[in-house]
Write a protein that holds these residues in place. Structure first.
Motif, PDB file in Angstrom:
ATOM      1  N   SER A  19     -76.833  23.591 -67.270  1.00 49.93           N
ATOM      2  CA  SER A  19     -77.756  24.359 -68.123  1.00 49.93           C
ATOM      3  C   SER A  19     -77.810  23.901 -69.575  1.00 49.93           C
ATOM      4  O   SER A  19     -78.879  23.938 -70.172  1.00 49.93           O
ATOM      5  CB  SER A  19     -77.494  25.864 -68.018  1.00 49.93           C
ATOM      6  OG  SER A  19     -76.156  26.146 -68.010  1.00 49.93           O
ATOM      7  N   ASP A  42     -73.586  13.044 -63.477  1.00 49.39           N
ATOM      8  CA  ASP A  42     -73.145  14.331 -62.929  1.00 49.39           C
ATOM      9  C   ASP A  42     -72.558  14.057 -61.551  1.00 49.39           C
ATOM     10  O   ASP A  42     -73.064  13.192 -60.821  1.00 49.39           O
ATOM     11  CB  ASP A  42     -74.338  15.315 -62.824  1.00 49.39           C
ATOM     12  CG  ASP A  42     -73.862  16.754 -62.678  1.00 49.39           C
ATOM     13  OD1 ASP A  42     -73.223  17.076 -61.655  1.00 49.39           O
ATOM     14  OD2 ASP A  42     -74.127  17.558 -63.587  1.00 49.39           O
ATOM     15  N   ARG A  47     -78.695  16.348 -59.821  1.00 53.21           N
ATOM     16  CA  ARG A  47     -78.935  16.996 -61.124  1.00 53.21           C
ATOM     17  C   ARG A  47     -79.173  15.943 -62.205  1.00 53.21           C
ATOM     18  O   ARG A  47     -80.068  16.083 -63.044  1.00 53.21           O
ATOM     19  CB  ARG A  47     -77.754  17.874 -61.515  1.00 53.21           C
ATOM     20  CG  ARG A  47     -77.609  19.094 -60.640  1.00 53.21           C
ATOM     21  CD  ARG A  47     -76.571  20.032 -61.218  1.00 53.21           C
ATOM     22  NE  ARG A  47     -76.524  21.261 -60.442  1.00 53.21           N
ATOM     23  CZ  ARG A  47     -75.796  22.325 -60.755  1.00 53.21           C
ATOM     24  NH1 ARG A  47     -75.033  22.319 -61.829  1.00 53.21           N
ATOM     25  NH2 ARG A  47     -75.811  23.388 -60.004  1.00 53.21           N
ATOM     26  N   TRP A 172     -67.512  28.221 -61.143  1.00 54.63           N
ATOM     27  CA  TRP A 172     -66.502  28.223 -62.214  1.00 54.63           C
ATOM     28  C   TRP A 172     -66.675  29.383 -63.189  1.00 54.63           C
ATOM     29  O   TRP A 172     -65.727  29.731 -63.898  1.00 54.63           O
ATOM     30  CB  TRP A 172     -66.534  26.888 -62.964  1.00 54.63           C
ATOM     31  CG  TRP A 172     -67.797  26.570 -63.717  1.00 54.63           C
ATOM     32  CD1 TRP A 172     -68.947  26.043 -63.219  1.00 54.63           C
ATOM     33  CD2 TRP A 172     -68.027  26.750 -65.124  1.00 54.63           C
ATOM     34  NE1 TRP A 172     -69.880  25.880 -64.216  1.00 54.63           N
ATOM     35  CE2 TRP A 172     -69.335  26.300 -65.398  1.00 54.63           C
ATOM     36  CE3 TRP A 172     -67.247  27.237 -66.173  1.00 54.63           C
ATOM     37  CZ2 TRP A 172     -69.893  26.323 -66.676  1.00 54.63           C
ATOM     38  CZ3 TRP A 172     -67.800  27.267 -67.453  1.00 54.63           C
ATOM     39  CH2 TRP A 172     -69.114  26.819 -67.691  1.00 54.63           C
TER      40      TRP A 172
HETATM   41  N1  LIG Z   1     -73.168  25.309 -77.236  1.00 54.12           N
HETATM   42  C1  LIG Z   1     -73.763  26.230 -76.486  1.00 54.12           C
HETATM   43  O1  LIG Z   1     -74.540  27.060 -76.981  1.00 54.12           O
HETATM   44  C2  LIG Z   1     -73.493  26.254 -74.998  1.00 54.12           C
HETATM   45  C3  LIG Z   1     -74.361  26.940 -74.139  1.00 54.12           C
HETATM   46  C4  LIG Z   1     -74.081  26.917 -72.774  1.00 54.12           C
HETATM   47  C5  LIG Z   1     -72.971  26.258 -72.286  1.00 54.12           C
HETATM   48  N2  LIG Z   1     -72.120  25.645 -73.156  1.00 54.12           N
HETATM   49  C6  LIG Z   1     -70.891  24.970 -72.673  1.00 54.12           C
HETATM   50  O2  LIG Z   1     -71.285  23.808 -71.963  1.00 54.12           O
HETATM   51  C7  LIG Z   1     -70.409  23.580 -70.877  1.00 54.12           C
HETATM   52  C8  LIG Z   1     -71.239  23.510 -69.599  1.00 54.12           C
HETATM   53  O3  LIG Z   1     -71.879  24.757 -69.387  1.00 54.12           O
HETATM   54  P1  LIG Z   1     -73.184  24.862 -68.455  1.00 54.12           P
HETATM   55  O4  LIG Z   1     -73.584  26.286 -68.512  1.00 54.12           O
HETATM   56  O5  LIG Z   1     -74.169  23.811 -68.806  1.00 54.12           O
HETATM   57  O6  LIG Z   1     -72.527  24.542 -67.032  1.00 54.12           O
HETATM   58  P2  LIG Z   1     -73.249  24.167 -65.678  1.00 54.12           P
HETATM   59  O7  LIG Z   1     -72.351  24.581 -64.565  1.00 54.12           O
HETATM   60  O8  LIG Z   1     -74.666  24.659 -65.677  1.00 54.12           O
HETATM   61  O9  LIG Z   1     -73.304  22.566 -65.753  1.00 54.12           O
HETATM   62  C9  LIG Z   1     -72.144  21.782 -65.699  1.00 54.12           C
HETATM   63  C10 LIG Z   1     -72.476  20.489 -64.955  1.00 54.12           C
HETATM   64  O10 LIG Z   1     -71.333  19.623 -64.996  1.00 54.12           O
HETATM   65  C11 LIG Z   1     -71.238  18.959 -63.733  1.00 54.12           C
HETATM   66  N3  LIG Z   1     -69.866  18.473 -63.555  1.00 54.12           N
HETATM   67  C12 LIG Z   1     -68.774  19.186 -63.224  1.00 54.12           C
HETATM   68  N4  LIG Z   1     -67.687  18.373 -63.179  1.00 54.12           N
HETATM   69  C13 LIG Z   1     -68.126  17.133 -63.492  1.00 54.12           C
HETATM   70  C14 LIG Z   1     -67.478  15.879 -63.608  1.00 54.12           C
HETATM   71  N5  LIG Z   1     -66.181  15.745 -63.379  1.00 54.12           N
HETATM   72  N6  LIG Z   1     -68.234  14.804 -63.929  1.00 54.12           N
HETATM   73  C15 LIG Z   1     -69.578  14.925 -64.146  1.00 54.12           C
HETATM   74  N7  LIG Z   1     -70.237  16.095 -64.042  1.00 54.12           N
HETATM   75  C16 LIG Z   1     -69.515  17.187 -63.714  1.00 54.12           C
HETATM   76  C17 LIG Z   1     -71.670  20.022 -62.735  1.00 54.12           C
HETATM   77  O11 LIG Z   1     -72.070  19.433 -61.492  1.00 54.12           O
HETATM   78  C18 LIG Z   1     -72.814  20.701 -63.465  1.00 54.12           C
HETATM   79  O12 LIG Z   1     -74.067  20.118 -63.181  1.00 54.12           O
HETATM   80  C19 LIG Z   1     -69.395  24.729 -70.890  1.00 54.12           C
HETATM   81  O13 LIG Z   1     -68.213  24.308 -71.516  1.00 54.12           O
HETATM   82  C20 LIG Z   1     -70.091  25.808 -71.693  1.00 54.12           C
HETATM   83  O14 LIG Z   1     -69.179  26.664 -72.362  1.00 54.12           O
HETATM   84  C21 LIG Z   1     -72.383  25.615 -74.487  1.00 54.12           C
END
Ligand SMILES: NC(=O)c1ccc[n+]([C@@H]2O[C@H](COP(=O)([O-])OP(=O)(O)OC[C@H]3O[C@@H](n4cnc5c(N)ncnc54)[C@H](O)[C@@H]3O)[C@@H](O)[C@H]2O)c1
Length: 362
Positions: A19, A42, A47, A172
């Motif tokens: 996301s 990813d 994705r 997660w």
């Molecule tokens: N700065 C902000 O405002 C903000 C907003 C949302 C999320 N975040 C942070 O971003 C991070 C991700 O959140 P998200 O909501 O996007 O998560 P998400 O689950 O939507 O996306 C994470 C992605 O990482 C991939 N992934 C997992 N392990 C992996 C690996 N070893 N190698 C490659 N890809 C891998 C997953 O398949 C998934 O597509 C979190 O730490 C969250 O706290 C920050």
């Protein structure tokens, strides 16, 4: 640490295409003279493929990214519990790294990352994009100029709402092992970081927490914290994902000579004794900046959009800009790895307090 080819864009790879990835991709593509986003990765390749097609980028494996000496920096948008382990591998491969907030789920993992940063001599930063909101900059400037006097009290409120579907959307979410915590860790850490940046180190905390409105999550969706700062200032903090329909974050700073109130990413009020109070409902940071004679928008940031148009993604872009300029100059970024660790330390102390029903010193 400084970049050898001074004018060429820094070549980036982005890991984790969930996301937050799209926000980061747009932010990186918005500064082409500073950054060249080379590829996406990813473990769920479809994705990465979908975003690569949307933005005209390549897909690559993490191993090939580490092995590619032309890639200079890697940004991690993976779940929190895999930030440090992946970033350490990238540092060992000679890359600069920037990880999404929180730095990782445990102090041990954050410390391992810090050690790898020291050994590599590369740059590491943690995303905490709200430091780059114009409102945050104005408050920081007012504090640096001593305009609020001695800080007496700070009040942080994060009365958010997340649906059950949000927590069910990825395995997660809501777990201690990979999310690292609930409302305070995942949602609240932005404002925790701002609070620490504005008010300074914390002496001790006393917290209460519970899971009150969601099922199948291990972590808190409601936490309240009493805070004592090393400076002697007092504070209170509320973080929740249970407060339907959700309200803007607010951060109030009350000093011996004035007060500041940020709501959402807007500066609502800056009231300084002996000056006219400026702001109020509907005031935006730009109006306040003009009213207070702030220097920020008149400086080298002239190419930035005015904060009337400040929108989601702009702060990420500004943080990347700062990160890249520090790769070139060798200076410390606005958000250091130590800042990332400090925010996690604060949160862990809050959890320990809630679990032991005792004040916890940091
Ligand atoms: N700065 C902000 O405002 C903000 C907003 C949302 C999320 N975040 C942070 O971003 C991070 C991700 O959140 P998200 O909501 O996007 O998560 P998400 O689950 O939507 O996306 C994470 C992605 O990482 C991939 N992934 C997992 N392990 C992996 C690996 N070893 N190698 C490659 N890809 C891998 C997953 O398949 C998934 O597509 C979190 O730490 C969250 O706290 C920050």
């Amino acid at each position: 640490m400084s970049h050898s080819i001074s004018d060429s864009p820094i070549r980036f790879a982005l890991i984790g295409c969930g996301s937050i990835a799209k926000t980061q991709i747009k932010a990186l593509l918005a500064i082409p003279s500073e950054v060249k986003l080379v590829c996406l990765c990813d473990t769920q390749e479809e994705r990465a493929q979908a975003l690569a097609e949307e933005f005209g980028l390549e897909v690559a494996s993490f191993e090939s990214i580490c092995a590619d000496s032309s890639i200079e920096a890697v940004t991690f948008c993976t779940p929190t519990g895999v930030h440090a382990s992946l970033a350490i591998r990238a540092l060992e491969a000679g890359k600069h790294v920037i990880v999404e907030k929180p730095m990782d789920v445990s102090l041990e993992a954050c410390q391992r990352l810090m050690e790898a940063v020291d050994e590599s001599g590369k740059l590491c930063s943690v995303i905490s994009q709200h430091r780059f909101d114009p409102a945050s900059g104005i408050v920081r400037e007012a504090l640096d100029a001593g305009k609020l006097g001695q800080l007496l009290y700070t009040e942080v409120r994060i009365p958010w709402y997340r649906t059950q579907e949000y927590y069910d959307s990825e395995d997660w979410r809501g777990t201690w092992a990979i999310d690292g915590g609930g409302a305070l860790t995942n949602q609240g850490i932005h404002t925790v970081d701002l609070m620490l940046w504005f008010v300074g180190p914390v002496k001790r905390v006393y917290a209460r927490m519970a899971t009150v409105a969601h099922e199948r999550i291990e972590v808190e969706d409601l936490i309240t914290v009493q805070v004592e700062f090393e400076s002697g200032a007092m504070g209170s903090l509320l973080a929740s994902t249970a407060m339907y329909p959700g309200y803007p974050v607010s951060l109030g700073l009350y000093g011996s000579a004035g007060s500041a109130l940020i709501e959402g990413d807007e500066l609502k009020t800056l009231a300084i004794q002996g000056s006219d109070t400026v702001g109020g409902a509907g005031a935006n940071a730009h109006a306040l900046q003009v009213a207070t004679g702030g220097t920020r928008s008149a400086s080298a940031e002239a190419d930035k959009p005015s904060d009337d148009k400040w929108q989601w993604g702009d702060a990420h872009r500004e943080q990347f800009r700062d990160f890249v300029s520090c790769i070139r100059s060798g200076n410390a970024p606005v958000v250091t790895a130590q800042d990332g660790l400090s925010a996690v330390s604060f949160i862990k102390a809050c959890y320990q307090s809630a679990q032991t029903d005792a004040w916890v010193s940091l």
